[in-house]
Each structure stands twice: as C-alpha cells, then as structure tokens.
Enzyme design. Structure first.
Site, PDB file in Angstrom:
ATOM      1  N   ASP A 134     -16.346   6.708  14.137  1.00  0.00           N
ATOM      2  CA  ASP A 134     -15.170   6.541  13.273  1.00  0.00           C
ATOM      3  C   ASP A 134     -14.748   5.075  13.205  1.00  0.00           C
ATOM      4  O   ASP A 134     -14.101   4.554  14.110  1.00  0.00           O
ATOM      5  CB  ASP A 134     -14.027   7.424  13.788  1.00  0.00           C
ATOM      6  CG  ASP A 134     -12.861   7.488  12.810  1.00  0.00           C
ATOM      7  OD1 ASP A 134     -12.840   6.692  11.845  1.00  0.00           O
ATOM      8  OD2 ASP A 134     -11.977   8.337  13.006  1.00  0.00           O
ATOM      9  N   LYS A 194      -5.445  10.877   0.652  1.00  0.00           N
ATOM     10  CA  LYS A 194      -5.468   9.571   1.319  1.00  0.00           C
ATOM     11  C   LYS A 194      -6.709   8.859   0.805  1.00  0.00           C
ATOM     12  O   LYS A 194      -7.833   9.253   1.115  1.00  0.00           O
ATOM     13  CB  LYS A 194      -5.522   9.777   2.833  1.00  0.00           C
ATOM     14  CG  LYS A 194      -5.671   8.505   3.645  1.00  0.00           C
ATOM     15  CD  LYS A 194      -5.752   8.815   5.129  1.00  0.00           C
ATOM     16  CE  LYS A 194      -6.278   7.636   5.910  1.00  0.00           C
ATOM     17  NZ  LYS A 194      -6.555   7.979   7.310  1.00  0.00           N
ATOM     18  N   GLU A 223       0.820  -1.212   0.000  1.00  0.00           N
ATOM     19  CA  GLU A 223       0.000   0.000   0.000  1.00  0.00           C
ATOM     20  C   GLU A 223       0.857   1.266   0.000  1.00  0.00           C
ATOM     21  O   GLU A 223       2.080   1.206   0.169  1.00  0.00           O
ATOM     22  CB  GLU A 223      -0.937  -0.002   1.208  1.00  0.00           C
ATOM     23  CG  GLU A 223      -0.169   0.011   2.520  1.00  0.00           C
ATOM     24  CD  GLU A 223      -0.784   0.949   3.525  1.00  0.00           C
ATOM     25  OE1 GLU A 223      -1.118   2.085   3.142  1.00  0.00           O
ATOM     26  OE2 GLU A 223      -0.926   0.538   4.688  1.00  0.00           O
ATOM     27  N   SER A 239     -12.988   2.462  10.351  1.00  0.00           N
ATOM     28  CA  SER A 239     -12.293   2.454   9.060  1.00  0.00           C
ATOM     29  C   SER A 239     -13.026   1.615   8.025  1.00  0.00           C
ATOM     30  O   SER A 239     -13.528   0.526   8.328  1.00  0.00           O
ATOM     31  CB  SER A 239     -10.886   1.898   9.241  1.00  0.00           C
ATOM     32  OG  SER A 239     -10.232   1.821   7.993  1.00  0.00           O
ATOM     33  N   VAL A 241      -5.465   0.600   3.010  1.00  0.00           N
ATOM     34  CA  VAL A 241      -5.692  -0.847   2.916  1.00  0.00           C
ATOM     35  C   VAL A 241      -6.915  -1.121   2.034  1.00  0.00           C
ATOM     36  O   VAL A 241      -6.870  -1.958   1.131  1.00  0.00           O
ATOM     37  CB  VAL A 241      -5.857  -1.450   4.330  1.00  0.00           C
ATOM     38  CG1 VAL A 241      -6.403  -2.879   4.260  1.00  0.00           C
ATOM     39  CG2 VAL A 241      -4.520  -1.425   5.075  1.00  0.00           C
ATOM     40  N   LYS A 262      -3.962  -1.252  14.251  1.00  0.00           N
ATOM     41  CA  LYS A 262      -3.080  -0.291  14.920  1.00  0.00           C
ATOM     42  C   LYS A 262      -3.542  -0.116  16.365  1.00  0.00           C
ATOM     43  O   LYS A 262      -4.743  -0.018  16.635  1.00  0.00           O
ATOM     44  CB  LYS A 262      -3.088   1.038  14.173  1.00  0.00           C
ATOM     45  CG  LYS A 262      -2.185   0.987  12.932  1.00  0.00           C
ATOM     46  CD  LYS A 262      -1.990   2.327  12.303  1.00  0.00           C
ATOM     47  CE  LYS A 262      -3.095   2.664  11.367  1.00  0.00           C
ATOM     48  NZ  LYS A 262      -3.037   2.017  10.064  1.00  0.00           N
ATOM     49  N   ASP A 299     -11.551   0.022   5.968  1.00  0.00           N
ATOM     50  CA  ASP A 299     -10.742  -1.201   5.794  1.00  0.00           C
ATOM     51  C   ASP A 299     -11.537  -2.437   6.219  1.00  0.00           C
ATOM     52  O   ASP A 299     -11.385  -3.513   5.635  1.00  0.00           O
ATOM     53  CB  ASP A 299      -9.472  -1.144   6.669  1.00  0.00           C
ATOM     54  CG  ASP A 299      -8.447  -0.117   6.193  1.00  0.00           C
ATOM     55  OD1 ASP A 299      -8.651   0.494   5.133  1.00  0.00           O
ATOM     56  OD2 ASP A 299      -7.446   0.070   6.917  1.00  0.00           O
TER      57      ASP A 299
HETATM   58  N1  PSU Z   1      -0.055   0.799   8.408  1.00  0.00           N
HETATM   59  C1  PSU Z   1       0.954   1.614   8.838  1.00  0.00           C
HETATM   60  N2  PSU Z   1       0.793   2.948   8.639  1.00  0.00           N
HETATM   61  C2  PSU Z   1      -0.308   3.494   8.038  1.00  0.00           C
HETATM   62  C3  PSU Z   1      -1.346   2.623   7.589  1.00  0.00           C
HETATM   63  C4  PSU Z   1      -1.173   1.284   7.808  1.00  0.00           C
HETATM   64  O1  PSU Z   1       1.951   1.134   9.376  1.00  0.00           O
HETATM   65  O2  PSU Z   1      -0.393   4.717   7.882  1.00  0.00           O
HETATM   66  C5  PSU Z   1      -2.583   3.218   6.902  1.00  0.00           C
HETATM   67  C6  PSU Z   1      -3.290   2.165   6.034  1.00  0.00           C
HETATM   68  O3  PSU Z   1      -3.336   2.675   4.707  1.00  0.00           O
HETATM   69  C7  PSU Z   1      -4.698   2.067   6.618  1.00  0.00           C
HETATM   70  C8  PSU Z   1      -4.887   3.442   7.152  1.00  0.00           C
HETATM   71  O4  PSU Z   1      -5.656   1.707   5.656  1.00  0.00           O
HETATM   72  O5  PSU Z   1      -3.608   3.692   7.792  1.00  0.00           O
HETATM   73  C9  PSU Z   1      -6.050   3.527   8.116  1.00  0.00           C
HETATM   74  O6  PSU Z   1      -6.618   4.789   8.056  1.00  0.00           O
HETATM   75  P1  PSU Z   1      -8.065   5.051   8.699  1.00  0.00           P
HETATM   76  O7  PSU Z   1      -7.883   4.713  10.150  1.00  0.00           O
HETATM   77  O8  PSU Z   1      -8.328   6.527   8.463  1.00  0.00           O
HETATM   78  O9  PSU Z   1      -9.046   4.176   7.993  1.00  0.00           O
HETATM   79 MN    MN Z   2     -11.657   6.872  10.023  1.00  0.00          MN
END
Ligand code: PSU
Ligand code: MN
Length: 304
Positions: free
Chosen positions: A140, A88, A27, A142, A108, A161, A144
C-alpha cells in the site's frame, strides 16, 4: 488555453487565472473522507476565507455529478460535504467518475492533475498519502507520491500523515526525484506533530524562496511537483510520542477489521478522532488552515 469539456471553472477562479492573479487549489477528499460533517464544511469554508484574506483566490476541486469543478460555490461545497456516496478519487478513477456522472472528493493526486489542467501551480492540503506501515506486505503506497513526481504543482502539507511509514515515504520521494522542503524547520513535520525523527531533505524559510526554487527547476526543465512540509502551529500540536500510541491502537483495529486499499486512510483518521475524543480533528483543522495561508503566500510570490 481551451480546457476539456468536462471541466467547469468557477467564475472568480476563471477571472483570476486569465488576469494572471494568484490562485490556490484545495483538495476535497479531506471534505468527503477526511473529516465528519459539519466540521468538514466549516473547515472548507474557513480555508477558502484564509486564502482570500491573504490576497489569492481559492479553488476547491471536486467532481460533482460527473463535472470536474475548479472552484465550488458555497452551495456546491455544502452538498459535497453532506454527500453519502462520494467516491475517493485518485489518478486511476478521476475520469471514471466523470464518465459515469458520479460525485467524488479528489485526493492529492487527483487535485494535482486537475489544478495543472486548469493552470494552477500551488495547492494546499493537510497531509499527503505515502508508504503505509507494513507496506512490505500490503504493497500500500499512495499514488500521491507518483503524482508528485510527474505533475508540476507545489503541494503545501504538514508532512506525510503520521499514520504512514515516514522514512520509507521520504525514500520513495527521493527515488522519484521529488524535492521535499521543511518550511522553517530542519526536521520533517509529521502531520499532528511538528517534527519526526527524520530530517527534512531541504529547508527554506520564506514563501519567496519556495517560488524562486520552483522557478529555477522549471527553467532547468526539471519537471514534477514539490512537497512542502509546514509544521502545525505549536498551540495545536499533539506531540509525536503521544500520537504514536493512538496510531498504533488505530492501526491494530484496522488490521483486525482487515481494512485495505482506499479505505485504510479514512478508517485510521476516523478511529484516531474517536481515540483522541476529537482532539486530532482540531489539530487537523489547524494544520490545514496553516497550510492554506502559506500556499497563498507562495502563489503570490510565484505571480510576482
Ligand atoms: N489530508 C488530510 N486529510 C485527508 C487527506 C489529506 O488532512 O483525508 C487525504 C488526501 O486527499 C490524500 C489522501 O491524498 O488523504 C491519501 O489517501 P491514500 O493514503 O489512500 O492515498
Ligand atoms: Mn493506499
């Protein structure tokens, strides 16, 4: 198969795909929004080298000037890593960037969509997005998670995460029918830390076992992706009890600054990097490399 006109498949990736050789998608939000320059570019280059050294072909996915790139040249990768106005991109806006000629890193979710379009079935990232802390107020969650439910790509991560609410993230994945596999572990990994208090719903110990599981799912007509939680190597780990304090501090800063939506995850990662004086970044790089190696082995097992 004829691909949509908006897609450019990098030469080595196209050759591997038409020969049925193993390919690993990577990604790019981690490049544009997850790490600072120049570590982002170095990480992306090293991760590609690791995939190649294992015997698979790396395909870093991103949108450059409205073109959906499946595999980047070193020059393209560097341009993306230095870009100041990259979007993004997730399922909601991947096509927007293409229609408007924009440049963006794929999350992702968007990387899964692109990988599946191109015929790639394994993908390595750092950590997936999920249910944020306080989601009962912010809503919130994701995208994903929804993508894992619908798109048949194996996503190799170091877990959700740890800035997220991991128990709620696992609940949503279970509801959506996404298999979550601890790789060589009974405990769900938590990104910078090798384990969380949550048990991993399933456990496998070899790349071949992951490939067999995915093949059985597809023979049964069970669609959708799979999440692998691969613990960060021990020497790079930051223990969960220690991370908890840094995460709480970063989350409090985000709340005070009223950060919301897409900006939350990049803000928290950048703030934790500052709080740990760069240590979290070293761990992040180590876990991505570790995931790329496992993804290559899974891709090779799948193509065998
Ligand atoms: N893994 C990492 N760093 C990142 C991400 C994943 O080590 O920045 C990214 C991925 O692209 C994932 C995104 O889809 O963070 C999640 O963002 P959000 O929580 O806004 O969906
Ligand atoms: Mn989000």
């Amino acid at each position: 198969m004829r691909l949509p006109d908006e897609i450019d498949v990098h030469g080595p990736v196209a050759a591997a795909l038409s020969a049925g050789k193993p390919v690993v998608a990577l990604e790019s939000t981690i490049i544009t929004h997850g790490m600072p320059w120049p570590q982002n570019n170095d990480m992306a280059a090293e991760v590609e080298e690791i995939v190649a050294a294992e015997g698979a072909v790396p395909a870093t996915i991103a949108v450059l000037d409205g073109r959906l790139k499946i595999g980047l040249s070193p020059e393209e990768r560097e341009r993306l890593a230095q870009s100041q106005d990259a979007m993004k991109l997730s399922r909601a806006d991947l096509a927007f960037a293409i229609a408007r000629g924009r440049t963006g890193g794929t999350t992702v979710a968007a990387t899964m969509i692109a990988a599946h379009l191109a015929g790639i079935s394994v993908f390595a990232t750092g950590g997936i997005g999920g249910v944020h802390q306080g989601a009962e107020k912010s809503f919130d969650i994701s995208s994903d998670l929804d993508e894992l439910a619908r798109t048949p790509v194996i996503v190799v991560s170091a877990g959700p995460k740890a800035i997220l609410d991991i128990p709620k993230t696992l609940e949503v994945l279970e509801t959506r029918g996404v298999p979550v596999v601890g790789f060589g572990t009974d405990a769900m990994p938590a990104f910078w830390s090798r384990s969380s208090p949550c048990p991993a719903p399933l456990r496998l110990d070899a790349a071949e076992e992951v490939a067999q599981f995915q093949k059985a799912r597809s023979r049964l007509g069970i669609s959708g992706g799979m999440l692998i939680g691969n613990p960060v190597p021990e020497e790079a780990e930051i223990p969960a009890q220690e991370m908890a304090g840094y995460i709480a501090e970063a989350q409090a800063d985000a709340d005070r600054a009223r950060i919301s939506g897409k900006a939350v995850t990049p803000f928290l990662l950048a703030r934790i990097l500052e709080i740990t004086r760069g240590r979290s970044l070293k761990t992040n790089i180590a876990l991505v490399k570790n995931n790329a190696r496992l993804a290559a082995r899974i891709a090779i097992a799948l193509s065998a």
